[in-house]
Every structure is written in structure tokens, then in C-alpha cells.
Design an enzyme around this catalytic site. Sequence first.
Site, short mmCIF file in Angstrom:
data_model
loop_
_atom_site.label_atom_id
_atom_site.label_comp_id
_atom_site.label_asym_id
_atom_site.label_seq_id
_atom_site.Cartn_x
_atom_site.Cartn_y
_atom_site.Cartn_z
N HIS B 121 -5.47 -6.49 8.59
CA HIS B 121 -5.76 -5.08 8.81
C HIS B 121 -4.87 -4.62 9.97
CE1 HIS B 121 -8.23 -1.65 10.22
NE2 HIS B 121 -8.81 -1.67 9.02
N ASP B 198 -10.50 -12.26 12.88
CA ASP B 198 -11.05 -10.94 12.54
C ASP B 198 -12.15 -11.17 11.51
OD1 ASP B 198 -11.67 -8.56 11.31
OD2 ASP B 198 -9.60 -8.03 10.81
N GLN B 201 -14.86 -8.45 7.86
CA GLN B 201 -15.24 -8.46 6.44
C GLN B 201 -16.03 -9.70 6.04
OE1 GLN B 201 -15.02 -5.93 4.54
NE2 GLN B 201 -13.59 -4.64 5.67
N LYS B 224 -20.54 -2.46 9.68
CA LYS B 224 -20.32 -2.99 8.34
C LYS B 224 -21.45 -3.94 7.92
CE LYS B 224 -15.26 -2.98 8.75
NZ LYS B 224 -14.81 -1.76 8.08
#
Lengths: 149, 406
Positions: B121, B198, B201, B224
Site C-alpha cells: 500500500h 503492515d 489487512q 478495519k
Amino acid sequence: MSFDNLETLYRQVIMDHYKNPRNRGTLEGDDSLTIDMNNPTCGDSIHLQMKIEDGKVADAKFEGEGCSISMSSASMMTQAIKGKTVEEALEMSKMFSDMVQGKEIDADEIELGDIVALQGVSKFPARIKCATLAWKAMEKGVQEDQKEE
Amino acid sequence: MDVKELKQLFPVLNQEVNGHPLVYLDSAATSQKPIPVLEKLDEYYRGYNSNVHRGVHTLGTRATDEYEGSREKVRKFINARSTKEVIFTRGTTTSINMIAYGYARHRLKEGDEIVITPMEHHSNIIPWQQAAKATGAELKYIPLQQDGTITLEDAKKMITENTKIVAITHVSNVLGTINPIKEISDIAHRKGAVVVVDGAQSTPHMKIDVRDLGCDFFTFSGHKMCGPTGVGVLYGKEKVLEEMEPVEFGGEMIDFVEMYDSTWKELPWKFEGGTPIIAGAIGLGTAIDFLEDIGLDEISRHEKELTRYAMDQLKTIDGIQIYGPEERGGLVTFNLDEIHAHDVSTALDSEGIAIRAGHHCAQPLMRWLNVSSTARASFYLYNSEEDIDKLVVALRKTKEFFGDVF
């Protein structure tokens, strides 16, 4: 089930401009204004070239990458501003911006032609920026040109 | 896990959009919030809104207890050793930037390397580009395979003695690729590099054990994973956090302030300058309770089944191009014929179906895929096969609609 309301956005004339873009390409010579602009939120981009002679838009061409709305709008815009004075082009841009935002416009003032087909964008607020990308590029180019003079 | 019952707990999901019941397939962008989280925020603001760690009044003590209680919940949730290793931030982007500024820039010099992948990202690319430019370090990419995965052989080749930082996403927000973090950590550590993950997700969707993953830093966002916006987490091993400098100076993070010099509080507070994200952190704690009540393994299982179903169903549509590997997290990124993703998204929206369209904050990856934009449907615990069926029907209609006008 149908996509009835979609047809207010994707009018035949829009899809025609998307499929058969007018003035797509690059201008010969090095005396034209060149503007690159993109919409960072979605990635649409336009490379617009204009030739301004005696205060008029003598020619305009574009290259770009984007959705049917942004690309058809670019096609229609180049068609519409050719032969117009810079002031008229800016005036059209203002009208166009008002139109896609759903504001009242006086269509008799300037002939918008095919562009009116994009009126449906006002019902799809998420797509307004797609429709105005080419016009914003044109405005930027003209303003930079005026600054230089 | 009863999805229908679960869905009732998410008020946003129970509405009509453009005359159709909402089908929300954009949880990779942000998830919806369940009633317990909304009520917790309400309770905080109505009941004991106060600043934390200052003053000695009753409300302040309650707010501090709740705030620090959330930190403990996060610690347990990701299996960190200590709450010293859990820092509340504004989100994944802020967490990565804090590492890049407070840790990496103090250590990098010319000749050093930062290794990342093309599937990152923007928030795990740009901080490293900037750090490389500022220090003269070199930014290197582990190449992608045809299916959007990386190999450990390539990782071994790219990570050298000069590599100081390896920054990698756990799960790709576009391809769904699940990266082998544990193995990458081993490879990096053998060369003396520090690993930054990261986890934006992955954390909402699978059990995270930072000690098992072995990474030095792990970052994620609350919004999220059923939590509020504006709160996220920076996990770091105590050792690397001790070596890291604060990037925000001011109240709350200090020990002593003299006229010309100051000292910092101990971990984790030295990284939480200013009034922290009190409501956000407390809400995130409740989101963690909510997810753990259902069970992360149960959520993973549900999403895995759903994603498999979606892949199978979507593949039956003529002219669909799906990007990324078969084995993936809970999202499917695709293009339909030559129809631009925005046009697909607008068509689906008119049927009440919310998906993401665009470059997904991953422009280098879009270039690698050789597309300017893609459409992405992403799933969470409240999605069902019925949602996928609606998506497939709407996509067929979209194809028909644009096929006609083209």
C-alpha cells in the site's frame, strides 16, 4: 430488474464519445499548451494540449486514461472549445461545472451541444470529479497561459 | 456463526441504498461498527469523558483505567510480551511513519538498504522512499511472481548484509496475497535487518501472534476491525522501541521538562504525545472483545469459505479477469471486460452494492498488473453467500448494460 437510473448517466452520446473519442492524440509542433492532470483519488489522468491563437482555441487534443465519464467528457470538451475564445471556454467550463453539480444553468447563453448529455452526472455525486477533470485541465492551461502574458 | 443474526448488530448494514438492501463489500477499506462498539463510545462520552493520566479526579481515573485496559486487551489480542510494546496511534499509516522517522532515519546511512515489495500500500512505500532519499539508503523490491506472490528464494537474494529494514504487508489489499512473515522475519534477522509488518489487512481477519510471526514491528488500524476510525496500533519489540525516538513532542510523553532539555516517559507513553485517542482506544478494546467473542479462527474460517465461493462464482462470468493468487485473504480484485472499474462500481451502487474501484492506494502494483484501475469486493464476518450471489447477478447485468451501449 433493470438499470433504469443508470441510463440517465450513461447516455448513448456519452458512450459514443467514449468509444469513438474526438480529438484524441497529440498536437504537432512545440507551440501548444500542455497540461497533465490526474484525479489522485481514482487514478484517472488526462494529457491535454491546446493551441491558442489570437485569444482563441485554435486546436485541442487529449490523451488519457479513465472511466467512460472522464474520457467522454474530455472528448466533448475538446470538441466544444475549438474555435471559441478563451473567455468563452472558461465561461463554458463554469456552466459545465454548475450543470454537473445540479445547479440551474442558462443553456441559451452558450450552446453546450453534446455536453448536455452529461447533465445526468449531477445525480451521481461520486462521479462529478470524473466529468470535470478535462475542464479543470483546460482552465489550468488557460490560466497559466494568461499568467505568462 | 450465524451471519444473519450477526448482521443485526451492525446498524449501517440494515438500510436500503438506491432502493435496494445494502450489500456492503468494501470492508477492506473500512469495516462497519457493531452496536457494542457504538454503545461503548456513547458510554465514554456521556459517562466519564476525561483526560487520561492527569489529575486525580474520579472520572479521570475511570477514563485512564479504560484506556489502559484497552492497551492490555490489544496486548493479549496480538500476544505481545508487555503493554510497553503497544502504542496507540492514529492508524497503520501513522504507525509506519513513526517507525520510518523515529527508528529508521536515525539508523540508515548511505549504502544501507530498505527492502519492500511491489504489492505494498502507498503507506508502506512512501515513508521508505522518503527515508531512502533523506539518508542515501537504497530502496529495493522483492519481485512479484506471475500470480502476485513472492518467493523466499527471491527474498533471500534481495535481503543482504546491507539491508537494515524489511517492510512488508501481511496481506495485500489488492491481490489478497498472504505473505510468509515468519519466514521473511527469519531471513531478515539472519542478515541483521529489522522487520516492519503492515497488518492492516490481516489483523481484522485472522489470529495474530506477533511473537510467532517474529517481526520487530507490527502495525494495524482499528477501523478495519469493527473499531472506530482514528485509532490504530504500533507494536514493537521492547528493544527496538527503546532505540526508537519519539516523533511527537509535547504533553503526556515527558518525564521532566527543563528550560533547555527534557526527558521522556517510559514505554509506551513516550510515543503518545498530546491527549491520546481516548475514545478510539476504548472503542477498539470493545471491538477486540466483540471479535474474540466470535473467535478469530471462526471469522477466518467463514471468510475463507466465502472467498472460495466468491472466486468460484465470479469465474462463471464471461470476460472477468481476477487478479492475485488462489490462496488469499477475504477479497477479490477484478476487471470486467473493458468496462472501467468506476463504471462497474457505479452500476453496482445503483443496485445497492458497495465495492471499491480505483488504484487502491497501490499505484506501483497497478502498473505491474498493467491496469489503471480495478474493482474490489472485500468480505468480513457479516457477509454471506447471498451477498456474493447478488454481486454476481449485478455484474452480469452490468456486462449486459455496457455491452448494449458499447
